[in-house]
Every structure is written in structure tokens, then in C-alpha cells.
Enzyme design. Structure first.
Site, PDB file in Angstrom:
ATOM      1  N   TYR A 158      32.153   9.989   3.335  1.00 28.39           N
ATOM      2  CA  TYR A 158      31.651   9.478   4.622  1.00 28.39           C
ATOM      3  C   TYR A 158      31.568   7.941   4.586  1.00 28.39           C
ATOM      4  O   TYR A 158      31.771   7.267   5.592  1.00 28.39           O
ATOM      5  CB  TYR A 158      30.316  10.120   4.987  1.00 28.39           C
ATOM      6  CG  TYR A 158      30.027  10.048   6.480  1.00 28.39           C
ATOM      7  CD1 TYR A 158      30.923  10.592   7.406  1.00 28.39           C
ATOM      8  CD2 TYR A 158      28.877   9.431   6.963  1.00 28.39           C
ATOM      9  CE1 TYR A 158      30.667  10.517   8.770  1.00 28.39           C
ATOM     10  CE2 TYR A 158      28.615   9.370   8.326  1.00 28.39           C
ATOM     11  CZ  TYR A 158      29.515   9.906   9.222  1.00 28.39           C
ATOM     12  OH  TYR A 158      29.257   9.831  10.576  1.00 28.39           O
ATOM     13  N   LYS A 165      26.374   4.529  10.609  1.00 28.92           N
ATOM     14  CA  LYS A 165      25.346   5.415  11.191  1.00 28.92           C
ATOM     15  C   LYS A 165      23.939   4.937  10.823  1.00 28.92           C
ATOM     16  O   LYS A 165      23.006   5.108  11.618  1.00 28.92           O
ATOM     17  CB  LYS A 165      25.550   6.861  10.755  1.00 28.92           C
ATOM     18  CG  LYS A 165      26.802   7.536  11.311  1.00 28.92           C
ATOM     19  CD  LYS A 165      26.867   7.579  12.816  1.00 28.92           C
ATOM     20  CE  LYS A 165      27.960   8.540  13.307  1.00 28.92           C
ATOM     21  NZ  LYS A 165      28.204   8.388  14.764  1.00 28.92           N
TER      22      LYS A 165
HETATM   23  P1  NAD Z   1      35.674  13.216  18.862  1.00 30.17           P
HETATM   24  O1  NAD Z   1      36.843  12.617  18.155  1.00 30.17           O
HETATM   25  O2  NAD Z   1      35.918  14.285  19.841  1.00 30.17           O
HETATM   26  O3  NAD Z   1      34.826  12.059  19.582  1.00 30.17           O
HETATM   27  C1  NAD Z   1      34.853  10.701  19.199  1.00 30.17           C
HETATM   28  C2  NAD Z   1      35.047   9.917  20.466  1.00 30.17           C
HETATM   29  O4  NAD Z   1      34.961   8.514  20.230  1.00 30.17           O
HETATM   30  C3  NAD Z   1      36.434  10.168  21.090  1.00 30.17           C
HETATM   31  O5  NAD Z   1      36.278  10.634  22.417  1.00 30.17           O
HETATM   32  C4  NAD Z   1      37.064   8.783  21.084  1.00 30.17           C
HETATM   33  O6  NAD Z   1      37.915   8.554  22.198  1.00 30.17           O
HETATM   34  C5  NAD Z   1      35.818   7.914  21.159  1.00 30.17           C
HETATM   35  N1  NAD Z   1      36.054   6.510  20.827  1.00 30.17           N
HETATM   36  C6  NAD Z   1      36.486   5.989  19.650  1.00 30.17           C
HETATM   37  N2  NAD Z   1      36.627   4.659  19.765  1.00 30.17           N
HETATM   38  C7  NAD Z   1      36.272   4.329  21.042  1.00 30.17           C
HETATM   39  C8  NAD Z   1      36.222   3.113  21.779  1.00 30.17           C
HETATM   40  N3  NAD Z   1      36.575   1.949  21.224  1.00 30.17           N
HETATM   41  N4  NAD Z   1      35.815   3.150  23.073  1.00 30.17           N
HETATM   42  C9  NAD Z   1      35.463   4.328  23.653  1.00 30.17           C
HETATM   43  N5  NAD Z   1      35.488   5.504  23.011  1.00 30.17           N
HETATM   44  C10 NAD Z   1      35.900   5.507  21.718  1.00 30.17           C
HETATM   45  O7  NAD Z   1      34.704  13.708  17.686  1.00 30.17           O
HETATM   46  P2  NAD Z   1      33.171  14.160  17.718  1.00 30.17           P
HETATM   47  O8  NAD Z   1      32.972  14.867  16.435  1.00 30.17           O
HETATM   48  O9  NAD Z   1      32.857  14.815  18.987  1.00 30.17           O
HETATM   49  O10 NAD Z   1      32.386  12.763  17.603  1.00 30.17           O
HETATM   50  C11 NAD Z   1      31.419  12.346  18.546  1.00 30.17           C
HETATM   51  C12 NAD Z   1      30.224  11.715  17.838  1.00 30.17           C
HETATM   52  O11 NAD Z   1      29.553  12.715  17.083  1.00 30.17           O
HETATM   53  C13 NAD Z   1      30.586  10.618  16.849  1.00 30.17           C
HETATM   54  O12 NAD Z   1      29.618   9.581  16.938  1.00 30.17           O
HETATM   55  C14 NAD Z   1      30.461  11.320  15.513  1.00 30.17           C
HETATM   56  O13 NAD Z   1      30.178  10.391  14.490  1.00 30.17           O
HETATM   57  C15 NAD Z   1      29.287  12.212  15.802  1.00 30.17           C
HETATM   58  N6  NAD Z   1      29.085  13.332  14.873  1.00 30.17           N
HETATM   59  C16 NAD Z   1      30.095  14.209  14.617  1.00 30.17           C
HETATM   60  C17 NAD Z   1      29.895  15.279  13.733  1.00 30.17           C
HETATM   61  C18 NAD Z   1      31.005  16.245  13.389  1.00 30.17           C
HETATM   62  O14 NAD Z   1      30.900  16.925  12.368  1.00 30.17           O
HETATM   63  N7  NAD Z   1      32.035  16.375  14.215  1.00 30.17           N
HETATM   64  C19 NAD Z   1      28.632  15.452  13.129  1.00 30.17           C
HETATM   65  C20 NAD Z   1      27.601  14.542  13.440  1.00 30.17           C
HETATM   66  C21 NAD Z   1      27.840  13.494  14.303  1.00 30.17           C
HETATM   67  C1  IMJ Z   2      33.950  12.259   8.259  1.00 30.77           C
HETATM   68  C2  IMJ Z   2      34.463  11.700   7.098  1.00 30.77           C
HETATM   69  C3  IMJ Z   2      34.089  12.145   5.842  1.00 30.77           C
HETATM   70  C4  IMJ Z   2      33.177  13.169   5.710  1.00 30.77           C
HETATM   71  C5  IMJ Z   2      32.658  13.734   6.874  1.00 30.77           C
HETATM   72  C6  IMJ Z   2      33.043  13.274   8.160  1.00 30.77           C
HETATM   73  N1  IMJ Z   2      31.748  14.756   7.068  1.00 30.77           N
HETATM   74  C7  IMJ Z   2      31.558  14.951   8.390  1.00 30.77           C
HETATM   75  C8  IMJ Z   2      32.365  14.060   9.114  1.00 30.77           C
HETATM   76  C9  IMJ Z   2      31.125  15.506   5.978  1.00 30.77           C
HETATM   77  C10 IMJ Z   2      30.625  15.938   8.979  1.00 30.77           C
HETATM   78  C11 IMJ Z   2      32.492  13.951  10.631  1.00 30.77           C
HETATM   79  N2  IMJ Z   2      31.571  12.894  11.158  1.00 30.77           N
HETATM   80  C12 IMJ Z   2      30.152  13.159  11.071  1.00 30.77           C
HETATM   81  C13 IMJ Z   2      31.993  11.692  11.723  1.00 30.77           C
HETATM   82  O1  IMJ Z   2      31.152  10.925  12.140  1.00 30.77           O
HETATM   83  C14 IMJ Z   2      33.421  11.319  11.760  1.00 30.77           C
HETATM   84  C15 IMJ Z   2      33.814  10.062  12.079  1.00 30.77           C
HETATM   85  C16 IMJ Z   2      35.179   9.583  12.016  1.00 30.77           C
HETATM   86  C17 IMJ Z   2      36.277  10.389  11.731  1.00 30.77           C
HETATM   87  C18 IMJ Z   2      37.550   9.834  11.662  1.00 30.77           C
HETATM   88  C19 IMJ Z   2      38.780  10.631  11.296  1.00 30.77           C
HETATM   89  C20 IMJ Z   2      40.034  10.022  11.855  1.00 30.77           C
HETATM   90  C21 IMJ Z   2      40.072   8.511  11.756  1.00 30.77           C
HETATM   91  N3  IMJ Z   2      38.896   7.834  11.848  1.00 30.77           N
HETATM   92  C22 IMJ Z   2      37.668   8.434  11.910  1.00 30.77           C
HETATM   93  N4  IMJ Z   2      36.582   7.678  12.180  1.00 30.77           N
HETATM   94  C23 IMJ Z   2      35.366   8.226  12.247  1.00 30.77           C
HETATM   95  O2  IMJ Z   2      41.151   7.942  11.656  1.00 30.77           O
END
Ligand code: NAD
Ligand code: IMJ
Length: 258
Positions: A158, A165
Site C-alpha cells: 500500500y 491516506k
Molecule cells: P475506483 O477506481 O472505482 O475509484 C477511484 C476514482 O478516482 C475513479 O473514479 C477515478 O476516476 C477517480 N480519480 C482518480 N484521479 C482523479 C482526478 N485527478 N480527478 C477526479 N477523479 C479522479 O476505485 P474505488 O476502490 O472505488 O476507490 C474509491 C476510493 O475508495 C479511493 O479513495 C480508494 O482509496 C478508497 N478505498 C478503496 C478500497 C478498496 O479496496 N477498493 C478500500 C478502502 C478505500
Molecule cells: C492498493 C494497493 C496495494 C494494496 C492494497 C490496495 N490493498 C487494498 C488496496 C490491500 C485494499 C485498494 N485501496 C484501498 C486503494 O486505495 C487503492 C488505490 C490505488 C490503486 C491503484 C491501482 C492502479 C494504479 N494506481 C492506483 N492508485 C491508487 O495505477
């Protein structure tokens, strides 16, 4: 649409829908169910047709392009909203980005550019959105963002996102202190791992999901609909006493030691 929805009469802007798997999409669905007027923003023309299709299904009142790293685009967004909507009540920030190589190599190797990029997109953008949009939140309101456990614990790979974060969660507290006197609350939802576009391609993500399902008190992964329902709580009058906080929606995983 039911008359008794928890968000009836409220206008909610949801930033971060890219596709059906986006956490922001689940939040938008829950908001719509509760009677909110929905506004969606997406990142760049590349996503336009896709998000417009999803927005139509959700009955969104407006679907707008806004790259949150671009102050001019934020200002243009505010101008449209000011002209078309009497007030804004809820803002959802569901946005993060880091370079892929910074999510696989040792954290020690993180470049200055990679570090600053992840901070710009994933943490400063909350401040930028709050600065731009709070003048429209004339009747109080609720701002929320999405975070992850890697903010406070070391989670393999991460890396730079964990640091972003940590900053994001600190931004939530400082913004909550600034905006509290205007009855605008600011909180984070810390979701457990969910298979979205931002999780796909992460090395061993299935193992992360399996590990959580084995060890979390609820013995399962978190469902994006549960994140949507917590967002409803924070956006509604039910959440009126909660600000500056991080709420874990993770099947209880974060409480466990061994
Ligand atoms: P996702 O890829 O669907 O959403 C990420 C969004 O960020 C996308 O819609 C992308 O277009 C947008 N984005 C990136 N750069 C941008 C910019 N410059 N301007 C406007 N929008 C921009 O993935 P997700 O998992 O739904 O992620 C949403 C949030 O949830 C993130 O903050 C992620 O860190 C957080 N999150 C995700 C998880 C997981 O396991 N998927 C867990 C906890 C928190
Ligand atoms: C992302 C990376 C490594 C470990 C991870 C994650 N774990 C989880 C996530 C354990 C749950 C997903 N997460 C919480 C995120 O916030 C992801 C952010 C993200 C993911 C990508 C993948 C594609 C890319 N850039 C990214 N930037 C942010 O090119």
C-alpha cells in the site's frame, strides 16, 4: 421515489464514479434510494460516456467533468452548480491515485514525483473540493471521503497510498474543525478491501480478501452496499453529532490483534 427517504430534499455531489464497481457508485445508489438529488462528477472526457450511462440509470440530475487536480475545472463546476441548484448538502470524495510502480516496489524507493502525485490526487483534493464547494453549502452539510487501514498500519504494497491516506485522515480532522461552526461535518469511511478497478491488478489482492474473510469478526468481506448505507447515515440528520471521525466499514477487521 419514497417521500420518507432519509435524504429527501438534499442535494448530493458524488465524485469518483468510474464504473459499476466503484465504491462511489454504491454510495450514489444508496443516496438515490433515500431520495437525494444526485450530481456526479468524473475524471476527464475518457470516462464521459460510461458515467453518463450510469448517471442516467441512477436518475442523476447532472453529470459533470471535473479533474480534482485542476483548479479551473473545480471553479467551472462551482459555477454550474451555483447557477442550477439552490444549495448543496452532501459532498462525497471517493478519489485516489498513485503510480502503479509505487504500489509494488519497496516504499523506500518512492520518488519525490510519485509521492507528490499521490498526495495531490488523494489528499489535497479533499481540501480543494471543500474550499470550492462549501460556499454552496449554505444550510450546513456533510462532506465525506474514503480511506483505508493502510493509513495507520503497514499493509504490504500500500506504501505511498498509506502515507496519502494518513494525510487525508488528518485533513478530515482539520477541515472538521474549520467547518464545524458552519454546521458542515467532515468524516472518513474506512472501507475493507473491495474488488474495484483500483484494486484489480494489485498483487495478491485475492489473498488479501481471503485473509480478511478468515480473520474479521464477521468472517466475510465488506460489501460496497454497506459503505453506501454508512454514507447515508453520515449524509443524513442521523449523523448530525459525528464530525472529524473515521468510521470503519470493514466487517470488524481492524480491531483484531492476533
Ligand atoms: P475506483 O477506481 O472505482 O475509484 C477511484 C476514482 O478516482 C475513479 O473514479 C477515478 O476516476 C477517480 N480519480 C482518480 N484521479 C482523479 C482526478 N485527478 N480527478 C477526479 N477523479 C479522479 O476505485 P474505488 O476502490 O472505488 O476507490 C474509491 C476510493 O475508495 C479511493 O479513495 C480508494 O482509496 C478508497 N478505498 C478503496 C478500497 C478498496 O479496496 N477498493 C478500500 C478502502 C478505500
Ligand atoms: C492498493 C494497493 C496495494 C494494496 C492494497 C490496495 N490493498 C487494498 C488496496 C490491500 C485494499 C485498494 N485501496 C484501498 C486503494 O486505495 C487503492 C488505490 C490505488 C490503486 C491503484 C491501482 C492502479 C494504479 N494506481 C492506483 N492508485 C491508487 O495505477
Amino acid at each position: 421515489m419514497h417521500m420518507s427517504g432519509l435524504l429527501a430534499g438534499k442535494t448530493a455531489l458524488v465524485a469518483g464514479v468510474a464504473n459499476r464497481w466503484s465504491i462511489a457508485y454504491s454510495i450514489a445508489q444508496a443516496f438515490r434510494r433515500e431520495g437525494a438529488t444526485l450530481l456526479l462528477t468524473y475524471q476527464g472526457e475518457r470516462l464521459k460516456s460510461q458515467v453518463e450511462e450510469l448517471g442516467a440509470e441512477l436518475g442523476a440530475a447532472r453529470i459533470l467533468n471535473c479533474d480534482v487536480t485542476n483548479d479551473a475545472e473545480l471553479a467551472a463546476l462551482v459555477a454550474v452548480l451555483e447557477a442550477e441548484f439552490p444549495k448543496l448538502d452532501i459532498v462525497v470524495h471517493s478519489i485516489a491515485f498513485a503510480n502503479k510502480e509505487d504500489l509494488s516496489r519497496p516504499f523506500l524507493e518512492t520518488s519525490r514525483d510519485g509521492f507528490l502525485l499521490s498526495q495531490n490526487v488523494s489528499s489535497y483534493s479533499l481540501v480543494a473540493m471543500a474550499r470550492a464547494l462549501t460556499p454552496l453549502m449554505t444550510d450546513g452539510g456533510s462532506i465525506m471521503t474514503l480511506t483505508y487501514l493502510g493509513a495507520t498500519r503497514v499493509v504490504e504494497n500500500y506504501n505511498v497510498m498509506g502515507v496519502a491516506k494518513a494525510a487525508l485522515e488528518a485533513c478530515v480532522r482539520y477541515l472538521a474543525a474549520d467547518l464545524g461552526p458552519r454546521n458542515i461535518r467532515v468524516n472518513a469511511i474506512s472501507a475493507g478491501p473491495i474488488k474495484t478497478a483500483s484494486a484489480r491488478g494489485i498483487k495478491d489482492f485475492s489473498k488479501v480478501l481471503d485473509g480478511v474473510a478468515q480473520h474479521a469478526p464477521l468472517r466475510r468481506n465488506c460489501d460496497p452496499a454497506e459503505v453506501g448505507d454508512t454514507a447515508v447515515f453520515l449524509g443524513s440528520n442521523l449523523g448530525r453529532g459525528v464530525t472529524g471521525n473515521t468510521i470503519f466499514v470493514d466487517a470488524g477487521f481492524q480491531i483484531m490483534g492476533l
